[in-house]
Design an enzyme around this catalytic site. Structure first.
Site, PDB file in Angstrom:
ATOM      1  N   SER A 156      -1.738  -8.015  -7.576  1.00  0.00           N
ATOM      2  CA  SER A 156      -2.439  -8.911  -6.657  1.00  0.00           C
ATOM      3  C   SER A 156      -3.708  -8.249  -6.131  1.00  0.00           C
ATOM      4  O   SER A 156      -3.864  -7.034  -6.173  1.00  0.00           O
ATOM      5  CB  SER A 156      -1.525  -9.317  -5.506  1.00  0.00           C
TER       6      SER A 156
ATOM      7  N   ARG B 159       5.640 -13.560   0.488  1.00  0.00           N
ATOM      8  CA  ARG B 159       6.899 -13.200  -0.154  1.00  0.00           C
ATOM      9  C   ARG B 159       7.527 -12.033   0.577  1.00  0.00           C
ATOM     10  O   ARG B 159       6.831 -11.157   1.063  1.00  0.00           O
ATOM     11  CB  ARG B 159       6.664 -12.798  -1.613  1.00  0.00           C
TER      12      ARG B 159
ATOM     13  N   ASP C 230      -1.293 -17.738 -13.564  1.00  0.00           N
ATOM     14  CA  ASP C 230      -0.283 -16.842 -12.990  1.00  0.00           C
ATOM     15  C   ASP C 230       0.841 -16.451 -13.952  1.00  0.00           C
ATOM     16  O   ASP C 230       1.260 -15.312 -13.946  1.00  0.00           O
ATOM     17  CB  ASP C 230       0.320 -17.505 -11.739  1.00  0.00           C
TER      18      ASP C 230
ATOM     19  N   CYS D 230      -6.689  -8.455  -7.434  1.00  0.00           N
ATOM     20  CA  CYS D 230      -7.571  -7.970  -8.493  1.00  0.00           C
ATOM     21  C   CYS D 230      -8.375  -9.103  -9.133  1.00  0.00           C
ATOM     22  O   CYS D 230      -8.956  -8.935 -10.202  1.00  0.00           O
ATOM     23  CB  CYS D 230      -6.773  -7.236  -9.561  1.00  0.00           C
TER      24      CYS D 230
ATOM     25  N   TYR E 271       8.073 -20.282   2.529  1.00  0.00           N
ATOM     26  CA  TYR E 271       6.845 -19.802   1.865  1.00  0.00           C
ATOM     27  C   TYR E 271       6.934 -19.952   0.336  1.00  0.00           C
ATOM     28  O   TYR E 271       7.966 -19.637  -0.268  1.00  0.00           O
ATOM     29  CB  TYR E 271       6.575 -18.335   2.229  1.00  0.00           C
TER      30      TYR E 271
ATOM     31  N   LYS F  91       8.113 -17.835  -9.050  1.00  0.00           N
ATOM     32  CA  LYS F  91       8.503 -16.447  -9.316  1.00  0.00           C
ATOM     33  C   LYS F  91       9.998 -16.331  -9.640  1.00  0.00           C
ATOM     34  O   LYS F  91      10.402 -15.519 -10.469  1.00  0.00           O
ATOM     35  CB  LYS F  91       8.172 -15.560  -8.125  1.00  0.00           C
TER      36      LYS F  91
ATOM     37  N   THR G  55      -6.971 -15.122 -10.301  1.00  0.00           N
ATOM     38  CA  THR G  55      -7.300 -16.548 -10.299  1.00  0.00           C
ATOM     39  C   THR G  55      -8.785 -16.756 -10.599  1.00  0.00           C
ATOM     40  O   THR G  55      -9.157 -17.679 -11.319  1.00  0.00           O
ATOM     41  CB  THR G  55      -6.907 -17.189  -8.955  1.00  0.00           C
ATOM     42  N   ASN G  56      -9.631 -15.881 -10.059  1.00  0.00           N
ATOM     43  CA  ASN G  56     -11.068 -16.013 -10.335  1.00  0.00           C
ATOM     44  C   ASN G  56     -11.365 -15.808 -11.816  1.00  0.00           C
ATOM     45  O   ASN G  56     -12.185 -16.516 -12.404  1.00  0.00           O
ATOM     46  CB  ASN G  56     -11.880 -15.010  -9.507  1.00  0.00           C
TER      47      ASN G  56
ATOM     48  N   HIS H 149       3.833 -12.218 -16.153  1.00  0.00           N
ATOM     49  CA  HIS H 149       3.000 -12.522 -14.989  1.00  0.00           C
ATOM     50  C   HIS H 149       1.536 -12.462 -15.439  1.00  0.00           C
ATOM     51  O   HIS H 149       0.826 -11.519 -15.117  1.00  0.00           O
ATOM     52  CB  HIS H 149       3.310 -11.471 -13.911  1.00  0.00           C
TER      53      HIS H 149
ATOM     54  N   ARG I  33      -3.155 -20.279   1.645  1.00  0.00           N
ATOM     55  CA  ARG I  33      -3.140 -20.746   0.257  1.00  0.00           C
ATOM     56  C   ARG I  33      -3.648 -22.167   0.087  1.00  0.00           C
ATOM     57  O   ARG I  33      -3.580 -22.968   1.010  1.00  0.00           O
ATOM     58  CB  ARG I  33      -1.690 -20.715  -0.259  1.00  0.00           C
TER      59      ARG I  33
HETATM   60  O1  SAT Z   1       3.102 -15.088  -3.224  1.00  0.00           O
HETATM   61  S1  SAT Z   1       3.469 -15.936  -4.375  1.00  0.00           S
HETATM   62  O2  SAT Z   1       4.546 -15.312  -5.112  1.00  0.00           O
HETATM   63  O3  SAT Z   1       3.879 -17.248  -3.923  1.00  0.00           O
HETATM   64  C1  SAT Z   1       2.111 -16.115  -5.374  1.00  0.00           C
HETATM   65  C2  SAT Z   1       1.706 -14.888  -6.089  1.00  0.00           C
HETATM   66  O4  SAT Z   1       1.964 -13.767  -5.645  1.00  0.00           O
HETATM   67  O5  SAT Z   1       1.099 -15.034  -7.157  1.00  0.00           O
HETATM   68 MN    MN Z   2       1.359 -14.039  -9.134  1.00  0.00          MN
END
Ligand code: SAT
Ligand code: MN
Length: 586
Positions: A246, A67, A273, A248, A195, A204, A251-252, A224, A364
């Site tokens: 981010s 991003r 997310d 931290c 991206y 987002k 996702t896990n 978020h 990703r």
């Molecule tokens: O980088 S993205 O916005 O596509 C994904 C994220 O940061 O969660």
């Molecule tokens: Mn995110």
């Protein structure tokens, strides 16, 4: 007569002059046709069809891998509506400047029209967006990340109630790259990047920036946050929504395998997310995950850190900017040992060993959510799931204990607004710099964050069965610089305490910062951890917190008079509580 969506497509075609227009219906056959075209022109590379069936690798332009916050703008009519933490351009200036870049941008390209639904098909909380794009990779990714085609079109009918998003790769030049949000018009323009976070406009751009603006107008919340369920031995499930900056482990955590599974505690995934939450007629706050897939960071992901996603990505997934092994499998740092000889790196060059990365640091996977073995049975529940607790957290080597509970809603909003994380080397090259990221929304709030805090403060009293608010820190370090807490699946022990607090069943001690578990209140059976380590994890050091007050005062000062008085009141009250427990130096 043309419908509103047809009119907008025609208008966009006049501006971008595509050679052809394709409407995406969401069918598998159309998806596969698109995949075949991308395989033919090299946009995608097929992976091993036995071990990774229907999976593909995409390599992006090397300048287009993340991003780009500096070219992301909120184009509200008034600058003050964007606030001090967003880039702002007036709508007129933005349109003038960027329409020139869109003009003839699709001259030799196909324009894809992608109607999409954010949220479950039958949910009253779901919303329609329409993305126009000239990137087939974006279309194939939207097929995974949202419900596209027939479902949103039927829902829309002749209505104009959709969020239009115009996207073009442009010439991919970083200095002609813009991601623009027009919140009053609910319109998104994105050019110059393919991206995910810049180009999959449902994520987002719509589900956070535009939706947060709508949510404030309409009394709901667009956050978020991941959403997980914790089911206990009695069979009752509590749902928790959690926000982390981010790096931290969001996702896990969302797909965690519980270390207390033998004791009957199981974790299920609703989202990783984004969470859209509404007050329901039963007084609960109901959350849906507007997305249909996971767009996760690959490096560091393995059978230990996230076994569920490792299973999920074995089919129907797109990998972006990872390495490619000679047997046609994806590879990234941390997946499993060393890269096999003959591995190709993310730029398509033979990997020579040494310190060059095989996979780009922000590479990703894009995978359908329903493929994770941990997916919640209520993932598609149109009514959403009732949220029992909010979790906020960051990466703090000191200061924040493993977990604490806020005193009440307003205090919880203050805790969330002061959320911070220390940078890791991967992000800035400098470690240990504390960055404030309130509610993990700093890059994603579509309006003035001072008002966003106000919205949070106002929502609490409107939710009869409001979630309780907690703060966690998995990353506290000891004097030797080592992490004190094992993390990953062991985090379920903290979730268990949180749920027991919600049920008024577990003990805590009151400290100036909030309620911290007693050592006995945490379930530690089967965990090899010393008593002194637990004490250190739960310790609240008033001196650290007094230093923290200075840092948060400075941060809040940025918002000027727009900051709700309640935030300053909470700041003073914390100072007062801390002053009572510290012995003044004589
Ligand atoms: O980088 S993205 O916005 O596509 C994904 C994220 O940061 O969660
Ligand atoms: Mn995110």
């Amino acid at each position: 007569m043309a419908s509103p969506i047809e009119e907008w497509v025609e208008e966009s075609a006049r501006l971008t002059t595509p050679k052809k227009i394709v409407w995406c219906n969401g069918s598998e056959s159309q998806h596969h046709q698109l995949i075949d075209e991308m395989l033919a022109d090299g946009t995608l590379i097929g992976l091993d069809s036995k071990t990774y069936p229907n999976c593909y690798l995409h390599r992006s332009d090397p300048s287009d891998v993340a991003r780009t916050e500096q070219i992301t703008f909120i184009c509200s009519r008034l600058q003050n509506d964007a606030g001090p933490t967003n880039n702002w351009m007036s709508p007129a200036d933005a349109k003038e400047k960027v329409s020139g870049l869109f003009r003839w941008a699709m001259k030799d390209r196909t324009m894809y029209v992608v109607p999409y639904l954010m949220g479950p098909a039958e949910s009253p909380y779901s919303k329609v967006g329409v993305e126009i794009t000239d990137s087939p990779y974006v279309v194939a990714s939207m097929y995974i990340m949202a419900r596209i085609g027939r479902v949103p079109l039927e829902r829309l009918g002749n209505s104009a109630d959709f969020v239009p998003g115009l996207h073009s790769l442009g010439d991919l030049s970083p200095d002609r790259r813009y991601v623009l949000h027009f919140p009053e018009e609910k319109l998104i323009w994105s050019i110059g990047s393919g991206y995910g976070g810049n180009a999959l406009l449902g994520k987002k751009c719509f589900a956070l920036r535009i939706a947060s603006w709508m949510a404030r107008e309409q009394n709901w919340m667009a956050e978020h946050m991941l959403i997980v369920g914790l089911t206990g031995p009695s069979g009752k499930t509590h749902y928790i929504a959690a926000a982390f900056p981010s790096a931290c482990g969001k996702t896990n955590l969302a797909m965690m395998v519980s270390a207390l599974e033998n004791e009957g505690y199981k974790v299920t995934t609703v989202g990783d997310d984004i969470s859209w939450m509404h007050v329901a007629s039963d007084g609960t706050l109901r959350a849906i995950n507007p997305e249909a897939g996971f767009f996760g960071v690959a490096p560091g992901t393995n059978k230990k850190t996230n076994p569920n996603v490792m299973t999920a990505v074995r089919s129907n997934s797109i990998f972006t900017n990872v390495g490619l092994t000679p047997s046609g499998e994806p590879w990234w740092e941390g997946i499993n040992g060393a890269a096999p000889a003959g591995t190709i790196d993310w730029r398509g060059r033979p990997h020579m060993g040494g310190s060059e990365l095989v996979a780009q640091a922000n590479s990703r996977y894009t995978v359908p959510a329903r493929q994770t073995p941990s997916i919640s049975p209520r993932f598609e529940d149109p009514e959403g799931v009732p949220i029992s607790a909010f979790l906020f957290g960051g990466r703090r080597a000191r200061v924040a204990p493993l977990v604490y509970e806020a005193r009440n809603w307003a205090h919880g909003v203050f805790v969330a607004a002061t959320m911070a994380s220390e940078t890791t080397a991967a992000i800035t090259g400098q470690t240990g710099i504390t960055r404030r990221d309130p509610m993990a929304m700093l890059p994603f709030c579509g309006y003035n964050m001072a008002r966003y805090f106000g919205h949070w403060l106002e929502m609490g009293p409107k939710i009869p069965r409001a979630p309780r608010i907690f703060h966690v820190n998995w990353f506290r370090k000891g004097a030797d610089g080592k992490f004190l807490w094992p993390g990953y699946g062991e985090n379920v022990r903290v979730l268990k305490w949180i749920v027991e607090r919600v049920e008024e069943k577990s003990d805590a001690v009151e400290t100036p910062i909030g309620f911290v578990p007693t050592r006995e209140a945490l379930t530690l059976d089967g965990l090899d951890i010393q008593r002194s380590t637990i004490e250190e994890l739960l310790r609240v050091d008033p001196a650290d917190w007094i230093a923290e007050l200075d840092s948060t005062r400075q941060f809040f000062g940025r918002f000027g008079p727009a900051l709700p008085q309640e935030i300053w009141k909470q700041h003073e009250a914390l100072q007062h509580r801390l002053s009572r427990v510290t012995v003044p130096a004589s």
